[in-house]
Design a protein around this motif. Structure first.
Motif, PDB file in Angstrom:
ATOM      1  N   PHE A   1      33.429  89.976  -2.103  1.00 14.47           N
ATOM      2  CA  PHE A   1      32.668  89.128  -1.190  1.00 14.47           C
ATOM      3  C   PHE A   1      33.114  89.347   0.249  1.00 14.47           C
ATOM      4  O   PHE A   1      32.309  89.418   1.161  1.00 14.47           O
ATOM      5  CB  PHE A   1      32.839  87.656  -1.570  1.00 14.47           C
ATOM      6  N   PHE A   2      34.435  89.448   0.441  1.00 15.06           N
ATOM      7  CA  PHE A   2      34.972  89.649   1.785  1.00 15.06           C
ATOM      8  C   PHE A   2      34.676  91.056   2.284  1.00 15.06           C
ATOM      9  O   PHE A   2      34.349  91.252   3.457  1.00 15.06           O
ATOM     10  CB  PHE A   2      36.476  89.391   1.798  1.00 15.06           C
ATOM     11  N   ASP A   3      34.797  92.032   1.400  1.00 16.14           N
ATOM     12  CA  ASP A   3      34.561  93.422   1.796  1.00 16.14           C
ATOM     13  C   ASP A   3      33.133  93.611   2.285  1.00 16.14           C
ATOM     14  O   ASP A   3      32.878  94.340   3.260  1.00 16.14           O
ATOM     15  CB  ASP A   3      34.838  94.360   0.619  1.00 16.14           C
ATOM     16  N   SER A   4      32.192  92.961   1.635  1.00 19.44           N
ATOM     17  CA  SER A   4      30.785  93.126   2.013  1.00 19.44           C
ATOM     18  C   SER A   4      30.443  92.381   3.292  1.00 19.44           C
ATOM     19  O   SER A   4      29.431  92.678   3.940  1.00 19.44           O
ATOM     20  CB  SER A   4      29.870  92.635   0.875  1.00 19.44           C
ATOM     21  N   ALA A   5      31.288  91.397   3.677  1.00 16.80           N
ATOM     22  CA  ALA A   5      30.986  90.577   4.858  1.00 16.80           C
ATOM     23  C   ALA A   5      31.880  90.900   6.047  1.00 16.80           C
ATOM     24  O   ALA A   5      31.765  90.266   7.090  1.00 16.80           O
ATOM     25  CB  ALA A   5      31.139  89.098   4.502  1.00 16.80           C
ATOM     26  N   SER A   6      32.778  91.888   5.917  1.00 18.47           N
ATOM     27  CA  SER A   6      33.757  92.151   6.976  1.00 18.47           C
ATOM     28  C   SER A   6      33.134  92.902   8.143  1.00 18.47           C
ATOM     29  O   SER A   6      32.217  93.701   7.973  1.00 18.47           O
ATOM     30  CB  SER A   6      34.945  92.942   6.424  1.00 18.47           C
ATOM     31  N   ASP A   7      33.676  92.617   9.349  1.00 17.79           N
ATOM     32  CA  ASP A   7      33.222  93.330  10.535  1.00 17.79           C
ATOM     33  C   ASP A   7      34.156  94.507  10.818  1.00 17.79           C
ATOM     34  O   ASP A   7      35.005  94.848   9.990  1.00 17.79           O
ATOM     35  CB  ASP A   7      33.136  92.389  11.737  1.00 17.79           C
ATOM     36  N   ALA A   8      34.024  95.115  11.989  1.00 22.20           N
ATOM     37  CA  ALA A   8      34.814  96.306  12.306  1.00 22.20           C
ATOM     38  C   ALA A   8      36.307  96.020  12.331  1.00 22.20           C
ATOM     39  O   ALA A   8      37.129  96.896  12.054  1.00 22.20           O
ATOM     40  CB  ALA A   8      34.370  96.873  13.655  1.00 22.20           C
ATOM     41  N   SER A   9      36.701  94.790  12.638  1.00 22.54           N
ATOM     42  CA  SER A   9      38.119  94.427  12.703  1.00 22.54           C
ATOM     43  C   SER A   9      38.689  94.056  11.342  1.00 22.54           C
ATOM     44  O   SER A   9      39.894  93.857  11.194  1.00 22.54           O
ATOM     45  CB  SER A   9      38.317  93.251  13.661  1.00 22.54           C
ATOM     46  N   GLY A  10      37.817  93.955  10.341  1.00 23.36           N
ATOM     47  CA  GLY A  10      38.262  93.551   9.011  1.00 23.36           C
ATOM     48  C   GLY A  10      38.138  92.063   8.777  1.00 23.36           C
ATOM     49  O   GLY A  10      38.381  91.570   7.673  1.00 23.36           O
ATOM     50  N   MET A  11      37.749  91.310   9.809  1.00 21.83           N
ATOM     51  CA  MET A  11      37.574  89.868   9.691  1.00 21.83           C
ATOM     52  C   MET A  11      36.287  89.586   8.902  1.00 21.83           C
ATOM     53  O   MET A  11      35.297  90.291   9.041  1.00 21.83           O
ATOM     54  CB  MET A  11      37.495  89.250  11.080  1.00 21.83           C
ATOM     55  N   SER A  12      36.313  88.566   8.056  1.00 22.86           N
ATOM     56  CA  SER A  12      35.129  88.256   7.258  1.00 22.86           C
ATOM     57  C   SER A  12      35.044  86.763   6.975  1.00 22.86           C
ATOM     58  O   SER A  12      36.047  86.043   7.021  1.00 22.86           O
ATOM     59  CB  SER A  12      35.141  89.042   5.938  1.00 22.86           C
ATOM     60  N   SER A  13      33.833  86.311   6.677  1.00 21.36           N
ATOM     61  CA  SER A  13      33.591  84.892   6.410  1.00 21.36           C
ATOM     62  C   SER A  13      32.587  84.773   5.271  1.00 21.36           C
ATOM     63  O   SER A  13      31.531  85.416   5.305  1.00 21.36           O
ATOM     64  CB  SER A  13      33.060  84.202   7.665  1.00 21.36           C
ATOM     65  N   VAL A  14      32.933  83.979   4.249  1.00 23.64           N
ATOM     66  CA  VAL A  14      32.031  83.758   3.120  1.00 23.64           C
ATOM     67  C   VAL A  14      32.049  82.284   2.746  1.00 23.64           C
ATOM     68  O   VAL A  14      32.999  81.556   3.058  1.00 23.64           O
ATOM     69  CB  VAL A  14      32.439  84.601   1.887  1.00 23.64           C
ATOM     70  N   VAL A  15      30.997  81.846   2.087  1.00 21.30           N
ATOM     71  CA  VAL A  15      30.912  80.476   1.582  1.00 21.30           C
ATOM     72  C   VAL A  15      30.855  80.533   0.062  1.00 21.30           C
ATOM     73  O   VAL A  15      30.010  81.243  -0.508  1.00 21.30           O
ATOM     74  CB  VAL A  15      29.686  79.732   2.147  1.00 21.30           C
ATOM     75  N   ASP A  16      31.744  79.805  -0.591  1.00 24.24           N
ATOM     76  CA  ASP A  16      31.762  79.771  -2.045  1.00 24.24           C
ATOM     77  C   ASP A  16      30.569  78.928  -2.519  1.00 24.24           C
ATOM     78  O   ASP A  16      30.500  77.739  -2.221  1.00 24.24           O
ATOM     79  CB  ASP A  16      33.074  79.152  -2.528  1.00 24.24           C
ATOM     80  N   PRO A  17      29.643  79.535  -3.273  1.00 24.64           N
ATOM     81  CA  PRO A  17      28.463  78.779  -3.708  1.00 24.64           C
ATOM     82  C   PRO A  17      28.786  77.640  -4.669  1.00 24.64           C
ATOM     83  O   PRO A  17      28.004  76.687  -4.779  1.00 24.64           O
ATOM     84  CB  PRO A  17      27.597  79.850  -4.384  1.00 24.64           C
ATOM     85  N   GLN A  18      29.923  77.719  -5.363  1.00 24.56           N
ATOM     86  CA  GLN A  18      30.288  76.677  -6.319  1.00 24.56           C
ATOM     87  C   GLN A  18      30.822  75.428  -5.631  1.00 24.56           C
ATOM     88  O   GLN A  18      30.504  74.300  -6.023  1.00 24.56           O
ATOM     89  CB  GLN A  18      31.326  77.206  -7.314  1.00 24.56           C
ATOM     90  N   THR A  19      31.645  75.637  -4.601  1.00 23.53           N
ATOM     91  CA  THR A  19      32.314  74.499  -3.951  1.00 23.53           C
ATOM     92  C   THR A  19      31.774  74.219  -2.553  1.00 23.53           C
ATOM     93  O   THR A  19      32.081  73.172  -1.980  1.00 23.53           O
ATOM     94  CB  THR A  19      33.819  74.762  -3.840  1.00 23.53           C
ATOM     95  N   ASN A  20      31.032  75.169  -2.006  1.00 20.59           N
ATOM     96  CA  ASN A  20      30.531  75.084  -0.628  1.00 20.59           C
ATOM     97  C   ASN A  20      31.656  75.121   0.398  1.00 20.59           C
ATOM     98  O   ASN A  20      31.466  74.726   1.556  1.00 20.59           O
ATOM     99  CB  ASN A  20      29.673  73.824  -0.418  1.00 20.59           C
ATOM    100  N   ILE A  21      32.838  75.588  -0.006  1.00 23.56           N
ATOM    101  CA  ILE A  21      33.963  75.748   0.915  1.00 23.56           C
ATOM    102  C   ILE A  21      33.766  77.042   1.696  1.00 23.56           C
ATOM    103  O   ILE A  21      33.453  78.087   1.120  1.00 23.56           O
ATOM    104  CB  ILE A  21      35.307  75.777   0.164  1.00 23.56           C
ATOM    105  N   SER A  22      33.960  76.985   3.009  1.00 22.96           N
ATOM    106  CA  SER A  22      33.849  78.161   3.867  1.00 22.96           C
ATOM    107  C   SER A  22      35.199  78.851   3.967  1.00 22.96           C
ATOM    108  O   SER A  22      36.201  78.223   4.325  1.00 22.96           O
ATOM    109  CB  SER A  22      33.365  77.738   5.257  1.00 22.96           C
ATOM    110  N   PHE A  23      35.247  80.136   3.631  1.00 24.96           N
ATOM    111  CA  PHE A  23      36.474  80.919   3.670  1.00 24.96           C
ATOM    112  C   PHE A  23      36.380  81.962   4.784  1.00 24.96           C
ATOM    113  O   PHE A  23      35.414  82.725   4.845  1.00 24.96           O
ATOM    114  CB  PHE A  23      36.711  81.637   2.341  1.00 24.96           C
ATOM    115  N   VAL A  24      37.378  81.986   5.652  1.00 25.86           N
ATOM    116  CA  VAL A  24      37.455  82.988   6.717  1.00 25.86           C
ATOM    117  C   VAL A  24      38.743  83.779   6.539  1.00 25.86           C
ATOM    118  O   VAL A  24      39.829  83.186   6.418  1.00 25.86           O
ATOM    119  CB  VAL A  24      37.425  82.341   8.111  1.00 25.86           C
ATOM    120  N   PHE A  25      38.625  85.100   6.507  1.00 24.00           N
ATOM    121  CA  PHE A  25      39.798  85.968   6.368  1.00 24.00           C
ATOM    122  C   PHE A  25      40.031  86.723   7.671  1.00 24.00           C
ATOM    123  O   PHE A  25      39.117  87.337   8.217  1.00 24.00           O
ATOM    124  CB  PHE A  25      39.602  86.968   5.222  1.00 24.00           C
ATOM    125  N   VAL A  26      41.271  86.672   8.169  1.00 22.34           N
ATOM    126  CA  VAL A  26      41.660  87.380   9.390  1.00 22.34           C
ATOM    127  C   VAL A  26      42.816  88.324   9.060  1.00 22.34           C
ATOM    128  O   VAL A  26      43.894  87.858   8.651  1.00 22.34           O
ATOM    129  CB  VAL A  26      42.097  86.394  10.493  1.00 22.34           C
TER     130      VAL A  26
END
Length: 241
Positions: A103-128
C-alpha cells in the motif's frame, strides 16, 4: 626473588579451578587457572549474559492532548489503536506492522514519503523515511511532520507518532513539534510545562515534559544538537515578530 617470580610461585599454591565466562554476544568460554588456557565451548546452552525482554512495547504515551508517542509495536494492534481513539499514525523510518507494505509502495512519492487510509479502521497512516543516524537531517522532514500532526489535531483527531523503539527518532520530532507550538501557538495544540503556558518552553523543559510521560526517550547526539539549533531558530523568529 623478583616480583614476577614471586607471583608465579604464589600461583602454584592456588587451588585448580575452571570458570565459565559468557559475554554479551552469548559466547561461552572455559578459563582454566592451572593451564591458563581459555577454550570456547558449545553455544547450545549459552545465554546472552542478560535478560532479553521480548514483550511488546504497547505504550501510547499522551504527550499533549491528542498527541501520542511510542514504539512500532502498537501499529500491529489495530484494536488497541481504535480503543485509544487514534485517527492518524505518523511512522518515522519504519512502516506500521499491520498495514501491507505494498500500500505504501504504490502511494510513495519521489522522496519515499507515502500516505494511506486503512479501509477497515479509517485510520490515516503517513510514512516518512528517516534513519536513526546523528547526521540524518531533521530539518528536511520537520515541515511535513509538523503539517501532519497539525492536520490531525486541528480536526480534533488523535495522532500516534512512532519509530522503531520510540526512543530517538519519534521523540525528536515530537520535541520539535512541542517547541514550535510553544513558540507559535495554535488553538488545537495546548502546551504547558509545570502548569505554566504563558511562555515558550526551552528544550530542557520540552525534554522533561516528554520524559515524564515516556521515560525511555533518548534522541541521539546529532538529533539533540539539531534540536538546539531548531530552538535557536524559533527564538530568533519570535524576536523578529
Amino acid at each position: 626473588m623478583s616480583f614476577l617470580r614471586e607471583i608465579a610461585s604464589k600461583r602454584k599454591d592456588l587451588r585448580h579451578c575452571q570458570t565459565l565466562i559468557t559475554n554479551t554476544l552469548g559466547e561461552s568460554f572455559l578459563e582454566d587457572t592451572e593451564s591458563g588456557s581459555v577454550t570456547k565451548v558449545s553455544k547450545s546452552n549459552s545465554s546472552p549474559g542478560y535478560v532479553i525482554d521480548y514483550k511488546p512495547d504497547l505504550q501510547l504515551a499522551e504527550i499533549i492532548p491528542g498527541l501520542y508517542l511510542g514504539s512500532q509495536d502498537p501499529t500491529g494492534n489495530k484494536e488497541l489503536l481504535q480503543a485509544s481513539g487514534i485517527t492518524h499514525v505518523l511512522s518515522l523510518g519504519v512502516k506500521p506492522l499491520d498495514v501491507p507494505e505494498i500500500f505504501f509502495d504504490s502511494a510513495s512519492d519521489a522522496s519515499g514519503m507515502s500516505s494511506v487510509v486503512d479501509p477497515q479502521t479509517n485510520i490515516s497512516f503517513v510514512f516518512v523515511p528517516f534513519l536513526d543516524l546523528p547526521e540524518a537531517s531533521l530539518s528536511q522532514i520537520l515541515p511535513e511532520c509538523i503539517h501532519v500532526i497539525d492536520s490531525a489535531l486541528s480536526e480534533s483527531g488523535r495522532i500516534f507518532v512512532h519509530c522503531n523503539a520510540g526512543v530517538s527518532r519519534s521523540p525528536s520530532v515530537v520535541l520539535a513539534y512541542i517547541l514550535r507550538r510553544s513558540h507559535h501557538r495554535k488553538p488545537w495544540a495546548f502546551v504547558s510545562y509545570n502548569g505554566n503556558s504563558d511562555k515558550p518552553l526551552c528544550l530542557f523543559e520540552a525534554v522533561e515534559l516528554v520524559r515524564a510521560r515516556r521515560p525511555c526517550i533518548k534522541p541521539n547526539a546529532g538529533f539533540f544538537d539539531q534540536l538546539r539549533q531548531y530552538e535557536c531558530g524559533l527564538m530568533k523568529e519570535n524576536s523578529q515578530e
